[in-house]
Design a protein around this motif. Sequence first.
Motif, PDB file in Angstrom:
ATOM      1  N   GLN A 155      35.135  44.689  31.594  1.00 14.71           N
ATOM      2  CA  GLN A 155      35.875  43.458  31.309  1.00 14.71           C
ATOM      3  C   GLN A 155      36.126  42.705  32.616  1.00 14.71           C
ATOM      4  OE1 GLN A 155      36.598  42.436  28.154  1.00 14.71           O
ATOM      5  NE2 GLN A 155      35.492  44.275  27.476  1.00 14.71           N
ATOM      6  N   PRO A 156      35.472  41.571  32.821  1.00 12.18           N
ATOM      7  CA  PRO A 156      35.680  40.802  34.058  1.00 12.18           C
ATOM      8  C   PRO A 156      37.135  40.366  34.220  1.00 12.18           C
ATOM      9  CG  PRO A 156      33.772  40.008  32.835  1.00 12.18           C
ATOM     10  CD  PRO A 156      34.495  40.944  31.928  1.00 12.18           C
ATOM     11  N   GLN A 157      37.547  40.219  35.469  1.00 13.83           N
ATOM     12  CA  GLN A 157      38.894  39.749  35.793  1.00 13.83           C
ATOM     13  C   GLN A 157      38.782  38.372  36.451  1.00 13.83           C
ATOM     14  OE1 GLN A 157      41.468  42.004  34.869  1.00 13.83           O
ATOM     15  NE2 GLN A 157      39.665  43.009  33.981  1.00 13.83           N
ATOM     16  N   LEU A 158      38.317  37.407  35.696  1.00 14.31           N
ATOM     17  CA  LEU A 158      38.013  36.091  36.253  1.00 14.31           C
ATOM     18  C   LEU A 158      39.268  35.234  36.409  1.00 14.31           C
ATOM     19  CD1 LEU A 158      34.815  35.242  34.178  1.00 14.31           C
ATOM     20  CD2 LEU A 158      34.931  36.147  36.501  1.00 14.31           C
ATOM     21  N   GLU A 159      39.236  34.378  37.431  1.00 17.28           N
ATOM     22  CA  GLU A 159      40.306  33.413  37.605  1.00 17.28           C
ATOM     23  C   GLU A 159      40.120  32.261  36.627  1.00 17.28           C
ATOM     24  OE1 GLU A 159      40.665  32.252  41.671  1.00 17.28           O
ATOM     25  OE2 GLU A 159      40.588  34.294  42.427  1.00 17.28           O
ATOM     26  N   GLU A 160      41.156  31.446  36.512  1.00 17.21           N
ATOM     27  CA  GLU A 160      41.158  30.365  35.513  1.00 17.21           C
ATOM     28  C   GLU A 160      40.012  29.387  35.702  1.00 17.21           C
ATOM     29  OE1 GLU A 160      41.851  26.331  34.210  1.00 17.21           O
ATOM     30  OE2 GLU A 160      42.124  26.990  36.301  1.00 17.21           O
ATOM     31  N   ASN A 161      39.597  29.201  36.931  1.00 16.76           N
ATOM     32  CA  ASN A 161      38.533  28.224  37.214  1.00 16.76           C
ATOM     33  C   ASN A 161      37.163  28.876  37.383  1.00 16.76           C
ATOM     34  OD1 ASN A 161      39.087  29.512  39.628  1.00 16.76           O
ATOM     35  ND2 ASN A 161      38.861  27.680  40.882  1.00 16.76           N
TER      36      ASN A 161
END
Length: 208
Positions: A155-161
Amino acid sequence: MSLESCKVVWTAPLKLEDAKWVKLVKTVYTDPNSKTRDWESAERCTRPAGVDYDGVGIVAILERPGTPPALLLQKQFRPPIGKVTIEVPAGLVDANETAEECALRELYEETGYRGEIADTDKSCLMFNDPGMCNTNLHMVHVKIDLEREENKNPQPQLEENEFIESFTVPLKDLYTECRRLEKEGYAIDARVGTLAEGFEIARKWRFS
């Protein structure tokens, strides 16, 4: 929602005081004939103090018994070229962080995979486009064991942008896949393209 729906809305000159990530600089230098010349280039504003590189690129190899090794790649929309780009995972180094630590952190954040550093040193310091900017990086080789429980549903932990799609390509097919993806309209990042060209050169000239 898909990356292919992204588009550039408009562009305009950027004032120096409004720049957060890069700046334009003028460099005065002397050529081999001792003539003074000017050069325009860009510089990153994010490099931590005391560090001589900006970040890392990650050669992430997925391994599973009985299957050929595969390279983990990503799709990201890049506004400067207005295209979805095929890239390796990558990221900027934090203060007091080694290239290897940066690689493992960025790999997890962008893809959800937990990797381990392969039995090799990080690459030499590479400059992305030295005629245009001072950006540089180390390539780090990482192994991803797909048999590990934590890598079975990453599960990636991506930032909002951040909008990143990950996919894999068998190492033996990288060159042909780059050609195919380019025909489909994707831009090929130089790090991916250089890896593919290296594999193709090795195949054609049969050296090891």
